[in-house]
Design a protein around this motif. Structure first.
Motif, PDB file in Angstrom:
ATOM      1  N   ALA A   1       0.858  -1.181   0.000  1.00 20.71           N
ATOM      2  CA  ALA A   1       0.000   0.000   0.000  1.00 20.71           C
ATOM      3  C   ALA A   1       0.896   1.234   0.000  1.00 20.71           C
TER       4      ALA A   1
ATOM      5  N   TYR B   1       0.797   5.538   0.527  1.00 21.54           N
ATOM      6  CA  TYR B   1       0.048   6.689   1.019  1.00 21.54           C
ATOM      7  C   TYR B   1       0.912   7.932   0.866  1.00 21.54           C
TER       8      TYR B   1
ATOM      9  N   GLN C   1      -6.796   9.049   6.089  1.00 21.25           N
ATOM     10  CA  GLN C   1      -8.124   8.427   6.052  1.00 21.25           C
ATOM     11  C   GLN C   1      -8.727   8.503   4.654  1.00 21.25           C
TER      12      GLN C   1
ATOM     13  N   GLN D   1      -7.283   8.195   1.928  1.00 25.00           N
ATOM     14  CA  GLN D   1      -6.619   7.257   1.032  1.00 25.00           C
ATOM     15  C   GLN D   1      -6.817   5.797   1.429  1.00 25.00           C
ATOM     16  N   HIS D   2      -7.278   5.546   2.646  1.00 25.24           N
ATOM     17  CA  HIS D   2      -7.405   4.175   3.149  1.00 25.24           C
ATOM     18  C   HIS D   2      -8.866   3.861   3.451  1.00 25.24           C
TER      19      HIS D   2
ATOM     20  N   ASN E   1      -9.913   0.431   3.724  1.00 24.45           N
ATOM     21  CA  ASN E   1      -9.987  -0.974   4.144  1.00 24.45           C
ATOM     22  C   ASN E   1      -9.925  -1.084   5.659  1.00 24.45           C
TER      23      ASN E   1
ATOM     24  N   ILE F   1      -5.187   2.785   9.360  1.00 24.69           N
ATOM     25  CA  ILE F   1      -4.316   2.038   8.453  1.00 24.69           C
ATOM     26  C   ILE F   1      -3.711   0.842   9.185  1.00 24.69           C
TER      27      ILE F   1
END
Length: 150
Positions: free
Chosen positions: A6, A8, A53, A55-56, A58, A97
C-alpha cells in the motif's frame, strides 16, 4: 488485511513529537506524564490523520509490516526523523491504516531535499519474517560474555 503493498501520501511533513510541552501536574496515564499539544501542532496532526483516512478505505492492517517512508523536504533545516516517525505511526493508527504501531517490524526512513517541495510518501508491505542467522546470535552472545567479564 494488507494484500501486497500500500502507498500513502501526505502533502506536508507532520510535526515531531518533540513539539509537545510537558506539564507538571498529577496525571492518570500509564507513563504518569501529561502533555499539552500546541494548537498549531494539533491541527497539523489532525490534518495528517484526515489525509491518510481519505486514502485508506480498508480494515486496519493486523499483521507485521515493513514501512518505508520518504520525506521530501523543502530545505536543509535540521529535522529529527525518529520523532516525526513517532507522530506518523500514531497518525497511521488513528487513520485506521494500522491496528497498532507496534506492528511495524521494520522501518526505513529517508529524506530528500527538493527546494520548494514538501511531503511524505509511505510504502507499507508485509514484513518478511526470515529466520535470523545463528552466527549473528553467536556474535551477540560472545559480545555479552566479553562485556560481562570486564
Amino acid at each position: 488485511m494488507l494484500k501486497i503493498r500500500a502507498e500513502y501520501y501526505l502533502s506536508f511533513i507532520p510535526p515531531s513529537k518533540a513539539n509537545r510541552v510537558k506539564i507538571n501536574s498529577r496525571a492518570f496515564t500509564k507513563s504518569g506524564k501529561r502533555y499539552i499539544v500546541p494548537k498549531d501542532v494539533s491541527i497539523k496532526i489532525n490534518k495528517a490523520i484526515w489525509e491518510l483516512q481519505q486514502q485508506h478505505k480498508n480494515e486496519p492492517v493486523d499483521i507485521p509490516v515493513s514501512v518505508k517512508i520518504l520525506f521530501i523536504l523543502p530545505d536543509r533545516r535540521r529535522r529529527d526523523l525518529d520523532n516525526i516517525m513517532k507522530t506518523l505511526g500514531d497518525c497511521m493508527v488513528y487513520a485506521g491504516i494500522l491496528q497498532d504501531d507496534n506492528l511495524i517490524y521494520r522501518q526505513i526512513l529517508e529524506k530528500k531535499v527538493v527546494r520548494g517541495e514538501e511531503g511524505v510518501i509511505i510504502n507499507i508491505t508485509p514484513f518478511d519474517d526470515k529466520e535470523i542467522d545463528s552466527k549473528i546470535i553467536d556474535k551477540l552472545k560472545s559480545y555479552k560474555e566479553k562485556i560481562n567479564g570486564i
